[in-house]
Design an enzyme around this catalytic site. Structure first.
Site, PDB file in Angstrom:
ATOM      1  N   GLU A  92       0.924  -1.123   0.128  1.00 38.83           N
ATOM      2  CA  GLU A  92       0.175   0.327   0.174  1.00 38.83           C
ATOM      3  C   GLU A  92       0.835   1.473   0.019  1.00 38.83           C
ATOM      4  O   GLU A  92       1.582   1.618   1.045  1.00 38.83           O
ATOM      5  CB  GLU A  92      -0.794   0.148   1.133  1.00 38.83           C
ATOM      6  CG  GLU A  92      -1.326   1.339   1.520  1.00 38.83           C
ATOM      7  CD  GLU A  92      -2.471   1.927   0.389  1.00 38.83           C
ATOM      8  OE1 GLU A  92      -2.991   0.719  -0.157  1.00 38.83           O
ATOM      9  OE2 GLU A  92      -2.274   2.593   0.117  1.00 38.83           O
ATOM     10  N   LYS A 179       8.765  13.406 -27.024  1.00 41.53           N
ATOM     11  CA  LYS A 179       8.471  13.609 -29.010  1.00 41.53           C
ATOM     12  C   LYS A 179       9.693  14.018 -29.563  1.00 41.53           C
ATOM     13  O   LYS A 179      10.657  14.294 -29.399  1.00 41.53           O
ATOM     14  CB  LYS A 179       7.562  13.911 -29.062  1.00 41.53           C
ATOM     15  CG  LYS A 179       5.903  13.542 -27.868  1.00 41.53           C
ATOM     16  CD  LYS A 179       4.915  13.577 -28.617  1.00 41.53           C
ATOM     17  CE  LYS A 179       3.757  13.456 -28.256  1.00 41.53           C
ATOM     18  NZ  LYS A 179       3.282  12.445 -28.307  1.00 41.53           N
ATOM     19  N   HIS A 237       1.745  20.246 -21.457  1.00 38.15           N
ATOM     20  CA  HIS A 237       1.642  19.898 -22.924  1.00 38.15           C
ATOM     21  C   HIS A 237       1.725  21.183 -23.522  1.00 38.15           C
ATOM     22  O   HIS A 237       2.534  22.057 -24.176  1.00 38.15           O
ATOM     23  CB  HIS A 237       1.201  18.210 -23.222  1.00 38.15           C
ATOM     24  CG  HIS A 237       0.986  17.625 -22.961  1.00 38.15           C
ATOM     25  ND1 HIS A 237       1.828  17.231 -21.751  1.00 38.15           N
ATOM     26  CD2 HIS A 237      -0.290  16.273 -22.323  1.00 38.15           C
ATOM     27  CE1 HIS A 237       1.982  15.940 -21.183  1.00 38.15           C
ATOM     28  NE2 HIS A 237       0.463  15.562 -21.718  1.00 38.15           N
TER      29      HIS A 237
HETATM   30  N1  LIG Z   1      -3.133   6.853 -18.597  1.00 38.03           N
HETATM   31  C1  LIG Z   1      -2.511   8.227 -19.139  1.00 38.03           C
HETATM   32  O1  LIG Z   1      -2.031   8.267 -20.416  1.00 38.03           O
HETATM   33  C2  LIG Z   1      -1.529   9.499 -18.548  1.00 38.03           C
HETATM   34  C3  LIG Z   1      -1.658   8.984 -17.770  1.00 38.03           C
HETATM   35  N2  LIG Z   1      -0.523  10.233 -16.412  1.00 38.03           N
HETATM   36  C4  LIG Z   1      -0.402  10.330 -15.506  1.00 38.03           C
HETATM   37  O2  LIG Z   1       0.075   9.497 -14.895  1.00 38.03           O
HETATM   38  C5  LIG Z   1      -0.356   8.534 -13.506  1.00 38.03           C
HETATM   39  C6  LIG Z   1      -1.497   7.358 -13.759  1.00 38.03           C
HETATM   40  O3  LIG Z   1      -2.594   7.519 -15.096  1.00 38.03           O
HETATM   41  P1  LIG Z   1      -2.947   6.210 -14.842  1.00 38.03           P
HETATM   42  O4  LIG Z   1      -2.422   5.075 -14.999  1.00 38.03           O
HETATM   43  O5  LIG Z   1      -4.002   6.727 -16.039  1.00 38.03           O
HETATM   44  O6  LIG Z   1      -3.864   5.647 -14.024  1.00 38.03           O
HETATM   45  P2  LIG Z   1      -4.469   4.476 -13.138  1.00 38.03           P
HETATM   46  O7  LIG Z   1      -5.338   5.119 -12.054  1.00 38.03           O
HETATM   47  O8  LIG Z   1      -5.294   3.739 -14.290  1.00 38.03           O
HETATM   48  O9  LIG Z   1      -3.501   3.993 -12.767  1.00 38.03           O
HETATM   49  C7  LIG Z   1      -3.064   4.045 -11.276  1.00 38.03           C
HETATM   50  C8  LIG Z   1      -2.539   3.528  -9.999  1.00 38.03           C
HETATM   51  O10 LIG Z   1      -2.079   3.138  -9.097  1.00 38.03           O
HETATM   52  C9  LIG Z   1      -2.594   2.800  -8.215  1.00 38.03           C
HETATM   53  N3  LIG Z   1      -2.841   3.317  -7.481  1.00 38.03           N
HETATM   54  C10 LIG Z   1      -3.241   3.862  -6.836  1.00 38.03           C
HETATM   55  N4  LIG Z   1      -2.524   5.092  -4.988  1.00 38.03           N
HETATM   56  C11 LIG Z   1      -2.738   3.791  -5.182  1.00 38.03           C
HETATM   57  C12 LIG Z   1      -2.099   3.627  -3.696  1.00 38.03           C
HETATM   58  N5  LIG Z   1      -2.175   3.939  -2.119  1.00 38.03           N
HETATM   59  N6  LIG Z   1      -1.286   2.363  -3.410  1.00 38.03           N
HETATM   60  C13 LIG Z   1      -1.246   1.066  -4.249  1.00 38.03           C
HETATM   61  N7  LIG Z   1      -1.859   1.693  -5.583  1.00 38.03           N
HETATM   62  C14 LIG Z   1      -2.122   2.778  -5.915  1.00 38.03           C
HETATM   63  C15 LIG Z   1      -3.523   2.365  -8.552  1.00 38.03           C
HETATM   64  O11 LIG Z   1      -4.545   0.929  -8.260  1.00 38.03           O
HETATM   65  P3  LIG Z   1      -5.387   0.690  -8.225  1.00 38.03           P
HETATM   66  O12 LIG Z   1      -5.677  -0.261  -9.760  1.00 38.03           O
HETATM   67  O13 LIG Z   1      -5.524  -0.887  -6.822  1.00 38.03           O
HETATM   68  O14 LIG Z   1      -6.223   2.161  -7.735  1.00 38.03           O
HETATM   69  C16 LIG Z   1      -2.769   1.917 -10.404  1.00 38.03           C
HETATM   70  O15 LIG Z   1      -3.307   0.702 -10.711  1.00 38.03           O
HETATM   71  C17 LIG Z   1      -1.679   9.766 -13.061  1.00 38.03           C
HETATM   72  O16 LIG Z   1      -0.728  10.421 -12.638  1.00 38.03           O
HETATM   73  C18 LIG Z   1      -1.688  10.230 -14.601  1.00 38.03           C
HETATM   74  O17 LIG Z   1      -2.273  11.625 -14.493  1.00 38.03           O
HETATM   75  C19 LIG Z   1      -0.424  11.062 -17.814  1.00 38.03           C
HETATM   76  C20 LIG Z   1      -0.135  11.068 -19.221  1.00 38.03           C
HETATM   77  C21 LIG Z   1      -0.920  10.110 -19.377  1.00 38.03           C
HETATM   78  O1  LIG Z   2      -0.960  13.821 -20.628  1.00 42.76           O
HETATM   79  C1  LIG Z   2      -1.763  13.308 -21.824  1.00 42.76           C
HETATM   80  O2  LIG Z   2      -1.873  12.577 -23.104  1.00 42.76           O
HETATM   81  C2  LIG Z   2      -2.333  12.482 -23.480  1.00 42.76           C
HETATM   82  C3  LIG Z   2      -1.832  12.790 -24.971  1.00 42.76           C
HETATM   83  O3  LIG Z   2      -0.995  12.226 -25.764  1.00 42.76           O
HETATM   84  P1  LIG Z   2      -0.311  12.122 -27.075  1.00 42.76           P
HETATM   85  O4  LIG Z   2       1.040  11.116 -26.580  1.00 42.76           O
HETATM   86  O5  LIG Z   2      -1.336  11.004 -27.492  1.00 42.76           O
HETATM   87  O6  LIG Z   2      -0.676  12.334 -27.520  1.00 42.76           O
HETATM   88  C4  LIG Z   2      -3.848  12.962 -23.810  1.00 42.76           C
HETATM   89  O7  LIG Z   2      -4.741  12.042 -24.415  1.00 42.76           O
HETATM   90  C5  LIG Z   2      -3.675  12.422 -21.764  1.00 42.76           C
HETATM   91  O8  LIG Z   2      -5.251  13.096 -21.567  1.00 42.76           O
HETATM   92  C6  LIG Z   2      -3.523  13.602 -21.169  1.00 42.76           C
HETATM   93  O9  LIG Z   2      -3.300  13.190 -19.681  1.00 42.76           O
END
Ligand SMILES: NC(=O)C1=CN([C@@H]2O[C@H](COP(=O)(O)OP(=O)(O)OC[C@H]3O[C@@H](n4cnc5c(N)ncnc54)[C@H](OP(=O)(O)O)[C@@H]3O)[C@@H](O)[C@H]2O)C=CC1
Ligand SMILES: O=C1O[C@H](COP(=O)(O)O)[C@@H](O)[C@H](O)[C@H]1O
Length: 489
Positions: A92, A179, A237
């Site tokens: 956790e 990029k 961005h």
């Molecule tokens: N997805 C994207 O395209 C992008 C994401 N980001 C950033 O990347 C980060 C992750 O995003 P994303 O992957 O989409 O988010 P998700 O919610 O898909 O994944 C986050 C993960 O973190 C885990 N988690 C959160 N809190 C805890 C905790 N207290 N202890 C253990 N595990 C924990 C979650 O576990 P559980 O499933 O158990 O809750 C989950 O697996 C964020 O900061 C987001 O803003 C930035 C750019 C693009």
């Molecule tokens: O950080 C983020 O970027 C993606 C877009 O990234 P790209 O490389 O596919 O242009 C955006 O979809 C997402 O909402 C944002 O959190």
């Protein structure tokens, strides 16, 4: 990418089964492995709070790699070698005492790269956990954006991280900086005097920055509805792209020299006052529509949606930079979800020649445009005036592009994903492509005032159909200046 001798590392991926890790981080690490850029002893520890069986996790990651890595790059032997690097640990993240098991797993000495693919609200407790387990001294931390929700929450998270990690071991990701074409901006601007000498208000009339996405919010509604496109895309961005286009030449290529110049741009960015909002900002929210032949739901019908939401999924802005270089040159920024096509580009419009020697029958002079295409079809194109060839037609002016397509011109014709480059830079200890604390502070400060003014003025988003280029008002924002958004061909 050239082969580099890279020391063994332990990648500790926090949030290893989240969207970012499965879609971007594991594929990037796989590509580094395929390029022989991970040493044989490099390990990957997938950290999550669910109890995860190693074999099942490896199978899941393999399945995601096959889905997200281009097919010709999947090689069974490398795939096996890669998944063998992966171990799992369930902890956790908000419980520092849980981190002792991580210390046990990593053993002594090997440097650790801790990647936080979690919400920013847990970054502080992960840092405290790493420190309490005695791991902080040999650890670099990589933080995803957006860090915080505004300047105050950024400071909270940032203070919690810097209590244990100095700036030179803190890597704040803005994946746009990884990029390929963004990398090329420095070469374009500072290795070509042709452009360097013209890069100012004497020669440039205006600049457009478009980051259009076709994806909607899908499973990310909970996060996105709190953020909106201003915090999700503009604050990071688009601000970074603006900085790289507008900054003065740094004295050298060191991380701090580049960051110093970016901060100066952010400090010169003119705040948009409440009175000026109407003419300089457009917010939008997508409705159901037709996207490239498929009917897609509106933002309020997405999974998990609250039908009352007024969160913006589209932003268009007209911004000004108040310094000698850019005074009087508007920068038009536009970004949205569910737009007509995926397209990220910067268009630099040069001024018309000061005097024309041509007659109306020769045709019209169209001012030069430099189009920097970030994705897809990465490359650069410069429109230049030429004349029709042949004897029959005489002088007939026309605009033609000089094109440089990066996929054609790169040595192995594969353009690496941003995360591959960024992870490699972290391994090398290079911070040029990462964002310094004061850059983020300035960006939040500027966005905070904008968001506060919108709130005070009760500005809510206009609707636009999914599959379009955003609300009508975004066209009018340009039209008022006698301009239009660059029409992509
Ligand atoms: N997805 C994207 O395209 C992008 C994401 N980001 C950033 O990347 C980060 C992750 O995003 P994303 O992957 O989409 O988010 P998700 O919610 O898909 O994944 C986050 C993960 O973190 C885990 N988690 C959160 N809190 C805890 C905790 N207290 N202890 C253990 N595990 C924990 C979650 O576990 P559980 O499933 O158990 O809750 C989950 O697996 C964020 O900061 C987001 O803003 C930035 C750019 C693009
Ligand atoms: O950080 C983020 O970027 C993606 C877009 O990234 P790209 O490389 O596919 O242009 C955006 O979809 C997402 O909402 C944002 O959190």
């Amino acid at each position: 990418m050239s082969k580099t001798s890279i020391e063994p590392r332990i990648f500790a991926l926090f949030g290893a089964f989240g969207d970012l890790a499965l879609r971007k981080l594991f594929p990037a690490l796989y590509q580094l492995d395929r390029a022989e850029l991970l040493s044989a002893d490099t390990r990957i520890i997938a950290l999550s709070r669910q109890t995860t069986d190693r074999t099942e996790a490896q199978a899941l990651i393999k399945e995601k790699l096959v889905r997200h890595v281009a097919h010709p790059h999947i090689n069974d032997l490398i795939l096996e070698r890669f998944v063998e690097r992966i171990e799992c640990l369930s902890i956790e993240f908000s419980k520092p005492s849980d981190f002792d098991s991580l210390a046990e797993k990593v053993g002594a000495n090997t440097p650790i790269i801790a990647f936080f693919a979690t919400p920013a609200s847990v970054y502080g407790s992960i840092c405290a956990g790493l420190a309490s387990a005695g791991l902080a001294e040999r650890c670099d931390v990589v933080l995803e954006k957006p860090i915080g929700h505004d300047l105050a929450s950024f400071h909270e998270v940032s203070d919690a991280v810097s209590r244990y990690f100095p700036e030179n071991r803190t890597y704040r990701i803005d994946h746009y900086l990884g990029k390929d074409t963004v990398q090329n901006l420095s070469a374009l601007r500072f290795a070509n005097n042709l452009f360097g000498s013209q890069w100012n208000q004497n020669h440039i009339s205006h600049v457009e920055i478009t980051v259009a996405e076709t994806v909607g919010i899908e499973g990310r509604w909970g996060y996105f509805d709190q953020a909106g496109q201003l915090r999700d895309m503009i604050q990071n961005h688009l601000m970074q792209l603006l900085c790289l286009i507008a900054m003065d030449p740094p004295p050298d290529l060191s991380a701090n020299s580049i960051r110093d110049e970016k901060v100066k741009v952010l400090k010169s960015l003119v705040p948009i006052s409440s009175e000026k909002l109407k003419d300089n900002l457009v917010l939008g929210q997508y409705r159901a529509g037709n996207l490239q032949g498929t009917t897609v739901p509106g933002y309020l019908e997405e999974e998990g949606a609250n039908s009352e939401s007024t969160t913006e999924t589209f932003v268009a802005l007209r911004v000004e930079i108040s310094n000698w270089r850019w005074i009087g040159v508007p920068f038009y920024l536009r970004t949205g979800k569910r737009m007509a096509k995926k397209l990220s580009e910067i268009v630099v419009h040069f001024k018309a020649p000061p005097h024309s020697i041509f007659l109306p029958e020769h045709g019209q002079i169209i001012s030069n445009r430099l189009i920097i295409r970030l994705q897809p079809n990465e490359g650069i194109s410069l429109s230049v005036m030429t004349t029709d060839r042949g004897l029959e037609r005489g002088m007939q002016l026309r605009s033609e592009p000089l094109r440089l397509n990066f996929a054609d011109s790169s040595a192995n014709s594969r353009i690496p994903d941003a995360y591959e480059r960024l992870l490699l830079e972290v391994m090398k200890g290079q911070q040029n492509l990462f964002v310094r604390k004061d850059e983020i502070e300035c960006a939040w400060k500027w966005c905070d005032q904008l968001i506060a003014n919108c709130k005070a003025q009760g500005i809510s988003p206009d609707n636009y159909a999914a599959g379009s280029w955003g609300p009508e008002a975004a066209m009018k924002l340009m039209d008022r200046d006698g301009r239009s958004w660059h029409d992509d061909d």
